[in-house]
Scaffold this motif. Structure first.
Motif, short mmCIF file in Angstrom:
data_model
loop_
_atom_site.label_atom_id
_atom_site.label_comp_id
_atom_site.label_asym_id
_atom_site.label_seq_id
_atom_site.Cartn_x
_atom_site.Cartn_y
_atom_site.Cartn_z
N TRP A 1 37.86 44.79 30.06
CA TRP A 1 38.70 44.25 31.13
C TRP A 1 37.87 44.43 32.40
N ASN A 2 37.33 43.34 32.91
CA ASN A 2 36.24 43.40 33.87
C ASN A 2 36.68 43.01 35.27
N PHE A 3 36.64 43.97 36.20
CA PHE A 3 36.99 43.74 37.61
C PHE A 3 35.77 43.76 38.52
N LEU B 1 36.34 47.96 33.57
CA LEU B 1 35.18 48.08 34.45
C LEU B 1 35.59 47.85 35.90
N CYS B 2 35.56 48.91 36.69
CA CYS B 2 35.82 48.84 38.13
C CYS B 2 34.57 49.30 38.86
N VAL B 3 33.47 48.62 38.59
CA VAL B 3 32.16 49.02 39.07
C VAL B 3 31.55 47.89 39.88
N PRO B 4 30.52 48.18 40.70
CA PRO B 4 29.86 47.10 41.43
C PRO B 4 29.26 46.07 40.50
N ARG B 5 29.20 44.84 40.96
CA ARG B 5 28.69 43.76 40.10
C ARG B 5 27.26 44.01 39.65
N SER B 6 26.47 44.69 40.48
CA SER B 6 25.08 44.95 40.13
C SER B 6 24.95 45.89 38.93
N VAL C 1 34.90 40.90 23.32
CA VAL C 1 36.08 40.28 23.88
C VAL C 1 36.13 40.69 25.35
N VAL C 2 36.20 39.69 26.25
CA VAL C 2 36.16 39.98 27.68
C VAL C 2 37.26 39.22 28.39
N GLU C 3 37.94 39.91 29.28
CA GLU C 3 38.86 39.27 30.23
C GLU C 3 38.31 39.58 31.62
N ASN C 4 37.67 38.57 32.23
CA ASN C 4 37.12 38.73 33.57
C ASN C 4 38.22 38.48 34.60
#
Length: 215
Positions: free
Chosen positions: A175-177, A152-157, A190-193
């Motif tokens: 895999w959250n950016f 995820l390379c998206v805005p936080r909103s 499963v999340v890697e922030n």
């Protein structure tokens, strides 16, 4: 329950670093190494390395050291990099493009199938061999190709709603950016922030600590 389920997260988080150092050792022609030699190279203690390796299995022999190829294979198996899980990337902006251009996903256990975006300016492009598709088509794509992970390379909103949509498309690994922690209330995700700001602030702290110590 497998043995690895009892391993502490700090030990698990050291495994990629071991893996990276061992790959470099192999490239330089080193085939065997002791825990002391590895500790000196990595800035750890030999005791810490032996404890970590013993938690996962019997990797070496006392006084004989570790076979580098064997360690790479076993740690790679534990990390799952010997299995290629399918993934997609959401958000082909500057960060998404950088990840596609710089990372060798297959060496880390993933096969990147495609990227998705909502911008007409990037939809239809190919970035380092990866097609950028319309996010409106992500559902059909997931049904056909069955990816297991999303970057995820998206805005936080937008992160939570996008992750929720993908979860119901049977993606449960992220895999959250997006500069926010995904809080989906599902036990099987499963999340890697990844918080780049946090890393930079830690660097700032270390820098100022060093300056204070030198004053």
């Amino acid at each position: 329950m497998s043995k690895n389920q009892h391993i502490s997260m700090p030990s698990i988080r050291r495994l990629p670093r071991y893996y990276r150092f061992l790959i470099e050792l192999r490239k330089s022609g080193i085939t065997r190494i002791s825990s002391m030699e590895l500790a000196n190279r990595m800035g750890l203690t030999a005791s810490q390395i032996r404890q970590d390796f013993n938690r996962f299995g019997d990797f070496g022999q006392q006084g004989y050291g570790y076979n580098v190829d064997n360690l790479i294979a076993q740690i790679g198996s534990i990390l799952g990099v010997d299995q290629c899980s399918k993934c997609i990337l959401i958000g082909a902006g500057n960060l998404g493009k950088a990840l596609m251009n710089q990372l060798d996903f297959k060496t880390m256990g993933f096969e990147l199938l495609a990227a998705f975006d909502i911008s007409p300016q990037v939809i239809g492009q190919t970035i380092n061999g990866y097609p950028v598709l319309d996010f409106a088509d992500v559902g059909e794509f997931c049904v056909e190709h069955r990816p297991q992970m999303a970057i995820l390379c998206v805005p936080r909103s937008a992160a939570e709603s996008i992750a929720s949509k993908l979860y119901f498309l049977d993606i449960n690994c992220f895999w959250n950016f997006s500069h926010t922690d995904i809080s989906l209330t599902h036990s099987n995700i499963v999340v890697e922030n990844v918080h780049l700001n946090d890393s930079l602030m830690i660097l700032s702290y270390k820098l100022h600590q060093q300056q204070e110590n030198n004053d």
